[in-house]
Motif scaffolding. Sequence first.
Motif, PDB file in Angstrom:
ATOM      1  N   TYR A 249      41.656  22.298 -37.856  1.00  0.00           N
ATOM      2  CA  TYR A 249      41.280  23.525 -37.144  1.00  0.00           C
ATOM      3  C   TYR A 249      40.775  24.608 -38.092  1.00  0.00           C
ATOM      4  O   TYR A 249      40.273  25.627 -37.650  1.00  0.00           O
ATOM      5  N   GLN A 250      40.925  24.363 -39.374  1.00  0.00           N
ATOM      6  CA  GLN A 250      40.616  25.398 -40.359  1.00  0.00           C
ATOM      7  C   GLN A 250      39.107  25.489 -40.600  1.00  0.00           C
ATOM      8  O   GLN A 250      38.494  24.511 -41.045  1.00  0.00           O
ATOM      9  N   PRO A 251      38.483  26.631 -40.346  1.00  0.00           N
ATOM     10  CA  PRO A 251      37.045  26.766 -40.616  1.00  0.00           C
ATOM     11  C   PRO A 251      36.764  26.848 -42.109  1.00  0.00           C
ATOM     12  O   PRO A 251      37.654  27.146 -42.911  1.00  0.00           O
ATOM     13  N   LEU A 252      35.514  26.582 -42.469  1.00  0.00           N
ATOM     14  CA  LEU A 252      35.122  26.601 -43.881  1.00  0.00           C
ATOM     15  C   LEU A 252      35.403  27.951 -44.522  1.00  0.00           C
ATOM     16  O   LEU A 252      35.842  28.025 -45.674  1.00  0.00           O
ATOM     17  N   ALA A 253      35.173  29.034 -43.783  1.00  0.00           N
ATOM     18  CA  ALA A 253      35.392  30.381 -44.332  1.00  0.00           C
ATOM     19  C   ALA A 253      36.845  30.567 -44.767  1.00  0.00           C
ATOM     20  O   ALA A 253      37.119  31.184 -45.807  1.00  0.00           O
ATOM     21  N   THR A 254      37.777  30.019 -43.995  1.00  0.00           N
ATOM     22  CA  THR A 254      39.199  30.135 -44.343  1.00  0.00           C
ATOM     23  C   THR A 254      39.520  29.330 -45.598  1.00  0.00           C
ATOM     24  O   THR A 254      40.283  29.778 -46.461  1.00  0.00           O
ATOM     25  N   GLU A 255      38.944  28.123 -45.699  1.00  0.00           N
ATOM     26  CA  GLU A 255      39.164  27.290 -46.891  1.00  0.00           C
ATOM     27  C   GLU A 255      38.669  28.006 -48.146  1.00  0.00           C
ATOM     28  O   GLU A 255      39.355  28.016 -49.174  1.00  0.00           O
TER      29      GLU A 255
END
Length: 380
Positions: A249-255
């Motif tokens: 569920y984690q978007p690239l921006a969060t990573e």
Amino acid sequence: MHGGCHVRVSTWQTPWRLLLAINAAIIVGVFIHKIQLPPYVPYVHLLVDYHFGFIKRALIGAVVALFTAKVPVWLVFALGGATWLVTLGLYAKLFRKTFGFTAKTLPLFVFIAGSPFFLKNFMHTLGHFDIYGCALAIILLLLPAGSVLFVATAALFSIILVLIHHIHLLMYVPTIITIVVIRHYLTYGLNRTNVTFGIVSLLIVSALFFAAQFLGAMPVPEADFVVYLKGRMADPSRTELLQFSYIWYQPLATEISDTWGRLPHNILGVPVFALLIWLHTPLWRYFVGLIGALESGAHRRLVATALVGVSLAYVVMFAMVFDYSRWISNWAVCMFLILHAVKMLPATRETPPVPAEDRDTNIFGLIVTLIPRVGIVRPF
């Protein structure tokens, strides 16, 4: 008496068989340690399949689902261990094909196969997906490369890797491209068919990456997803093994945000990585010698460009995901594999092997052997 002294001196000067045995013992020790740790991320990957439609990081779980409805925890170690053994066998076959197993080539084998970046670290990361990229790249170094079928096989391998985990587009696909260019295009030349096929393959793999990255999120609420995962578990009571379900569920921006948030702490490992790379100096000297001995200046320039390109892909990975020890280890493995590809190109002279009786080389080899692994996020 004099003969006995000679034997002892010779053993000290060329301890490479002993170093090989030490490496084998260390690998066994790393395995024993690894199977005692809970396989948080690898286990979840075996549970996730395409039940909810096309999603990222689901190919291995989908294959497992074809054979069993309930996934036991031990399968992580069984599948990971089998993959590790296959990779070891493939690499031994590749080394025999490229260099042969002789007293002269033994130091080179110890520096590569015994490197803490390579098989020892793959044992520490048992169950993770990195090793699949390495294994498929080795297969490409072993296959005949004379027809467009070789390019097609490389494209298929790249598609499989992106479906296993889309980060393979940066981790091993650039090395696969380098192997294809060196083994097929540089060796057999360019024509309209193989160039067109190569470009189309690259576009397909790239499109699949963007689909996995931006369209491969889980389409149901996380609570529903976790309920499904529990239904796939052989022991649903071990809910702690599902704590990483959020990564679907984690978007690239969060990573990227997480990676940069941890950067001040994780960057402290860079001097250690630099030291580990420096300890492989005899190997890097041999690699530079191989490139310098190439018959064609164009080949030398292209290999240098490929090494920069593969390295830049890892720089991008460093900026996006914080598993730094894994990334630097896989970068080194890519260098090892490209070294094999370069050895297959026409050369004007034979490059002297890693010296077997040089004192400094022996010291480097001993230190490299005694380092059990590099790690996953931070050094060791």
